[in-house]
Design a protein around this motif. Sequence first.
Motif, PDB file in Angstrom:
ATOM      1  N   ALA A  42       0.822  -1.208   0.000  1.00 41.47           N
ATOM      2  CA  ALA A  42       0.000   0.000   0.000  1.00 41.47           C
ATOM      3  C   ALA A  42       0.855   1.258   0.000  1.00 41.47           C
ATOM      4  CB  ALA A  42      -0.929  -0.007   1.217  1.00 41.47           C
ATOM      5  N   ASP A  43       1.881   1.295   0.831  1.00 43.05           N
ATOM      6  CA  ASP A  43       2.744   2.477   0.887  1.00 43.05           C
ATOM      7  C   ASP A  43       3.540   2.644  -0.407  1.00 43.05           C
ATOM      8  OD1 ASP A  43       1.932   3.321   3.384  1.00 43.05           O
ATOM      9  OD2 ASP A  43       3.537   2.277   4.455  1.00 43.05           O
ATOM     10  N   LEU A  44       4.037   1.553  -0.945  1.00 35.22           N
ATOM     11  CA  LEU A  44       4.816   1.638  -2.179  1.00 35.22           C
ATOM     12  C   LEU A  44       3.945   2.034  -3.355  1.00 35.22           C
ATOM     13  CD1 LEU A  44       7.059  -1.486  -1.586  1.00 35.22           C
ATOM     14  CD2 LEU A  44       7.795   0.904  -1.550  1.00 35.22           C
ATOM     15  N   ALA A  45       2.699   1.595  -3.365  1.00 37.40           N
ATOM     16  CA  ALA A  45       1.778   1.994  -4.434  1.00 37.40           C
ATOM     17  C   ALA A  45       1.493   3.491  -4.375  1.00 37.40           C
ATOM     18  CB  ALA A  45       0.481   1.200  -4.318  1.00 37.40           C
ATOM     19  N   GLU A  46       1.274   3.994  -3.182  1.00 34.44           N
ATOM     20  CA  GLU A  46       1.023   5.431  -3.035  1.00 34.44           C
ATOM     21  C   GLU A  46       2.235   6.229  -3.492  1.00 34.44           C
ATOM     22  OE1 GLU A  46      -0.220   8.700   0.410  1.00 34.44           O
ATOM     23  OE2 GLU A  46      -0.463   6.553   0.787  1.00 34.44           O
ATOM     24  N   ALA A  47       3.428   5.776  -3.134  1.00 30.90           N
ATOM     25  CA  ALA A  47       4.641   6.468  -3.560  1.00 30.90           C
ATOM     26  C   ALA A  47       4.785   6.452  -5.067  1.00 30.90           C
ATOM     27  CB  ALA A  47       5.859   5.823  -2.903  1.00 30.90           C
ATOM     28  N   ALA A  48       4.464   5.327  -5.691  1.00 35.69           N
ATOM     29  CA  ALA A  48       4.549   5.243  -7.152  1.00 35.69           C
ATOM     30  C   ALA A  48       3.618   6.247  -7.809  1.00 35.69           C
ATOM     31  CB  ALA A  48       4.209   3.825  -7.613  1.00 35.69           C
ATOM     32  N   ALA A  49       2.414   6.397  -7.261  1.00 31.48           N
ATOM     33  CA  ALA A  49       1.463   7.360  -7.821  1.00 31.48           C
ATOM     34  C   ALA A  49       1.976   8.786  -7.663  1.00 31.48           C
ATOM     35  CB  ALA A  49       0.106   7.203  -7.140  1.00 31.48           C
ATOM     36  N   VAL A  50       2.606   9.075  -6.529  1.00 33.13           N
ATOM     37  CA  VAL A  50       3.190  10.403  -6.327  1.00 33.13           C
ATOM     38  C   VAL A  50       4.266  10.676  -7.372  1.00 33.13           C
ATOM     39  CG1 VAL A  50       4.577  11.813  -4.760  1.00 33.13           C
ATOM     40  CG2 VAL A  50       2.660  10.475  -3.857  1.00 33.13           C
ATOM     41  N   VAL A  51       5.117   9.693  -7.609  1.00 29.42           N
ATOM     42  CA  VAL A  51       6.196   9.863  -8.588  1.00 29.42           C
ATOM     43  C   VAL A  51       5.632  10.021  -9.997  1.00 29.42           C
ATOM     44  CG1 VAL A  51       8.158   8.686  -9.668  1.00 29.42           C
ATOM     45  CG2 VAL A  51       7.908   8.655  -7.183  1.00 29.42           C
ATOM     46  N   LEU A  52       4.607   9.251 -10.330  1.00 27.52           N
ATOM     47  CA  LEU A  52       4.025   9.326 -11.671  1.00 27.52           C
ATOM     48  C   LEU A  52       3.341  10.664 -11.931  1.00 27.52           C
ATOM     49  CD1 LEU A  52       2.585   5.723 -11.883  1.00 27.52           C
ATOM     50  CD2 LEU A  52       4.201   6.705 -13.531  1.00 27.52           C
ATOM     51  N   THR A  53       2.849  11.307 -10.907  1.00 28.71           N
ATOM     52  CA  THR A  53       2.154  12.581 -11.089  1.00 28.71           C
ATOM     53  C   THR A  53       3.079  13.776 -10.888  1.00 28.71           C
ATOM     54  OG1 THR A  53       1.352  12.398  -8.798  1.00 28.71           O
ATOM     55  CG2 THR A  53      -0.129  11.687 -10.546  1.00 28.71           C
ATOM     56  N   ASP A  54       4.355  13.517 -10.708  1.00 30.42           N
ATOM     57  CA  ASP A  54       5.352  14.590 -10.615  1.00 30.42           C
ATOM     58  C   ASP A  54       6.586  14.140 -11.394  1.00 30.42           C
ATOM     59  OD1 ASP A  54       7.191  16.540 -10.070  1.00 30.42           O
ATOM     60  OD2 ASP A  54       6.972  16.458  -7.884  1.00 30.42           O
ATOM     61  N   GLU A  55       6.642  14.520 -12.659  1.00 31.28           N
ATOM     62  CA  GLU A  55       7.713  14.027 -13.527  1.00 31.28           C
ATOM     63  C   GLU A  55       9.079  14.614 -13.188  1.00 31.28           C
ATOM     64  OE1 GLU A  55       6.952  13.410 -17.736  1.00 31.28           O
ATOM     65  OE2 GLU A  55       4.839  13.890 -17.387  1.00 31.28           O
ATOM     66  N   ASN A  56       9.114  15.564 -12.285  1.00 32.38           N
ATOM     67  CA  ASN A  56      10.399  16.144 -11.905  1.00 32.38           C
ATOM     68  C   ASN A  56      11.074  15.374 -10.769  1.00 32.38           C
ATOM     69  OD1 ASN A  56      10.258  18.346 -13.735  1.00 32.38           O
ATOM     70  ND2 ASN A  56       8.799  19.370 -12.369  1.00 32.38           N
ATOM     71  N   ARG A  57      10.395  14.348 -10.245  1.00 30.18           N
ATOM     72  CA  ARG A  57      10.972  13.566  -9.153  1.00 30.18           C
ATOM     73  C   ARG A  57      11.829  12.429  -9.696  1.00 30.18           C
ATOM     74  NH1 ARG A  57       8.935  14.128  -3.838  1.00 30.18           N
ATOM     75  NH2 ARG A  57       7.006  15.333  -3.680  1.00 30.18           N
ATOM     76  N   PHE A  58      13.075  12.429  -9.369  1.00 34.38           N
ATOM     77  CA  PHE A  58      13.995  11.320  -9.594  1.00 34.38           C
ATOM     78  C   PHE A  58      14.355  11.107 -11.069  1.00 34.38           C
ATOM     79  CE2 PHE A  58      11.438  10.085  -5.818  1.00 34.38           C
ATOM     80  CZ  PHE A  58      12.418  10.324  -4.879  1.00 34.38           C
ATOM     81  N   ASP A  59      15.625  11.028 -11.291  1.00 32.88           N
ATOM     82  CA  ASP A  59      16.185  10.697 -12.598  1.00 32.88           C
ATOM     83  C   ASP A  59      17.040   9.457 -12.391  1.00 32.88           C
ATOM     84  OD1 ASP A  59      17.196  10.632 -15.152  1.00 32.88           O
ATOM     85  OD2 ASP A  59      18.610  12.274 -14.846  1.00 32.88           O
TER      86      ASP A  59
END
Length: 290
Positions: free
Chosen positions: A173-190
């Motif tokens: 559940a926590d990892l899924a929420e984090a994935a959604a956060v990353v997908l909706t902010d393309e500036n996070r993580f390269d």
Amino acid sequence: MIIVTGATGQLGRRIVEQLLRRVPADQVGVSVRDPEKARVFAERGVRVRSGSFTDPASLAQAFEGASQVLVVSVDKLGDEAVEQHRVAIEAAATAGARRIVYTSHMGANPSSHFVATRDHAATEELLRASGVPFTSLRNGFYATSVLQFMGPALETGKIVLPEDGPVSWTTHADLAEAAAVVLTDENRFDGPTPPLTATEAVDFDRVAAIASELTGKTITRVTVGDDDYRASLVEHGVPEPAVDVLLGIFAASRAHEFAAVDTTLTTLLGRPPASLEAFVRDEIANDAKV
């Protein structure tokens, strides 16, 4: 459009649910082997298309119009897993996705004792070679595995396993929420993220203590040698290749490959991730209701 693969699986389904809290449904598409199993998403306005990592032609349609593709790693090992990931990465690139997000593992390393984390390392190399910007989610070890390793411990009072080391058990559940956060902010993580973990690393001595505290029963951690563990599993019908995989997990944990604890997941969630104690408590409560 954000395309999510494996959207009917344990992680992918939760990621889609989290995305639908953040973006309109018509901005989300799923690529699944059996569209019927994703009907609940179609009814909510998500684009559902058939796509399989073993059928490159199907992915051309499934990934059509993708701005991002989330490649959820397959439930395979070795060359088969890496080849299927290669097919998905190439399909995402061909579809014109401007970013690929991949569900990797905190232990991704070509020299890991655990075959799956070697596969993740190989897939990350494919991502680097693809020419498409990517984010590799270095997920903590799934907490559901704890329950599988515990087996019948709540009935027998014993957790019988090889020597282990601390592991940063982390919930789907926590990892899924984090994935959604990353997908909706393309500036996070390269590239690869830091390890996405809960706030502590726990070994099976501690798991036994947690189970004892939660149930009021005495749960004892019994350590057996690798050879004895292998013999017991084979006697119970577990195929040798599967035994090798399990022993690889314990060898990796003894080498502290899964022991890192990082604050990145906490930052992404805006709250502390669920502890292993909370996860086990909830699972025990759910079982009691059945």
